[in-house]
Design an enzyme around this catalytic site. Structure first.
Site, PDB file in Angstrom:
ATOM      1  N   ASP A  93       0.887  -1.165   0.000  1.00 32.37           N
ATOM      2  CA  ASP A  93       0.000   0.000   0.000  1.00 32.37           C
ATOM      3  C   ASP A  93       0.924   1.213   0.000  1.00 32.37           C
ATOM      4  O   ASP A  93       1.460   1.578   1.044  1.00 32.37           O
ATOM      5  CB  ASP A  93      -0.905  -0.005   1.237  1.00 32.37           C
ATOM      6  CG  ASP A  93      -1.771   1.237   1.316  1.00 32.37           C
ATOM      7  OD1 ASP A  93      -2.318   1.653   0.283  1.00 32.37           O
ATOM      8  OD2 ASP A  93      -1.886   1.809   2.424  1.00 32.37           O
TER       9      ASP A  93
ATOM     10  N   GLU B   2      -1.115  -1.464  -4.963  1.00 32.17           N
ATOM     11  CA  GLU B   2      -2.326  -0.691  -5.249  1.00 32.17           C
ATOM     12  C   GLU B   2      -2.029   0.352  -6.315  1.00 32.17           C
ATOM     13  O   GLU B   2      -0.979   0.998  -6.292  1.00 32.17           O
ATOM     14  CB  GLU B   2      -2.817  -0.011  -3.968  1.00 32.17           C
ATOM     15  CG  GLU B   2      -4.129   0.704  -4.128  1.00 32.17           C
ATOM     16  CD  GLU B   2      -4.644   1.293  -2.821  1.00 32.17           C
ATOM     17  OE1 GLU B   2      -5.187   2.409  -2.864  1.00 32.17           O
ATOM     18  OE2 GLU B   2      -4.503   0.641  -1.773  1.00 32.17           O
TER      19      GLU B   2
ATOM     20  N   ASP C 217      -2.355   0.902   7.413  1.00 31.47           N
ATOM     21  CA  ASP C 217      -1.603   0.784   6.160  1.00 31.47           C
ATOM     22  C   ASP C 217      -1.148  -0.651   5.917  1.00 31.47           C
ATOM     23  O   ASP C 217      -1.129  -1.117   4.778  1.00 31.47           O
ATOM     24  CB  ASP C 217      -0.408   1.743   6.160  1.00 31.47           C
ATOM     25  CG  ASP C 217      -0.855   3.196   6.156  1.00 31.47           C
ATOM     26  OD1 ASP C 217      -1.496   3.612   5.176  1.00 31.47           O
ATOM     27  OD2 ASP C 217      -0.574   3.909   7.136  1.00 31.47           O
TER      28      ASP C 217
END
Length: 173
Positions: free
Chosen positions: A8, A67, A139
């Protein structure tokens, strides 16, 4: 069996999550956050690259999933996020890992069942799916969600094609 590293990305905090996929079973291997301390962006990008490289060395993943960039209201933030992603992707490519990208909505759909899920819902479902004793940091949970999304997508591709698809593999090579 496959070890999946999920990322992420962020220019200040980059979450990571590592899982092992064995058939339908997912096993938690590790997660955390790379927190950058440098004031200037180039120094933070170097820290992200070094951190991801260290994680790759420690866990020896077979696959790297990250991502995708979303359109932020602030163009400067979107550019910094893109550069942070680039640092992480270069670390993966240097380790000869195939790189896969997933949209945030697809990740949330794979983990929670709805693309509009919030961070708390993602944390809860990641904890449940991986049988963790406590909720992971936000996160890190998002990064584990990226890895779970890849595992689920890969299972679907295997079921549909009879073998893993390589359509997106090696995209950055």
């Amino acid at each position: 069996m496959s070890i999946i590293l999920g990322i992420d990305p962020g220019s200040r905090i980059t979450g990571y999550g590592v899982i092992r996929q064995q058939g339908r079973h997912l096993q938690y291997l590790g997660s955390g956050c790379i927190r950058t301390s440098e004031k200037e962006l180039p120094g933070r990008l170097k820290q992200i690259y070094a951190g991801v490289t260290e994680i790759i060395t420690q866990f020896q993943p077979d696959v790297f999933a990250i991502e995708q960039v979303f359109m932020a209201k602030n163009a400067d933030s979107a550019l910094k996020l893109g550069q942070a992603r680039g640092s992480a992707i270069v670390a993966a490519v240097n380790a000869d890992l195939p790189v896969y990208e997933y949209a945030a909505r697809l990740i949330k759909q794979a983990v929670v069942g709805t693309g509009g899920a919030d961070k708390v819902q993602v944390q809860h479902m990641v904890q449940h799916m991986l049988k963790l004793p406590a909720k992971p940091q936000a996160d890190a949970a998002d990064a584990l969600g990226v890895a779970i999304c890849h595992a689920n997508t890969n299972k679907t591709l295997v079921a549909l094609a009879g073998k893993a698809s390589s359509a997106r593999k090696g995209r950055y090579r």
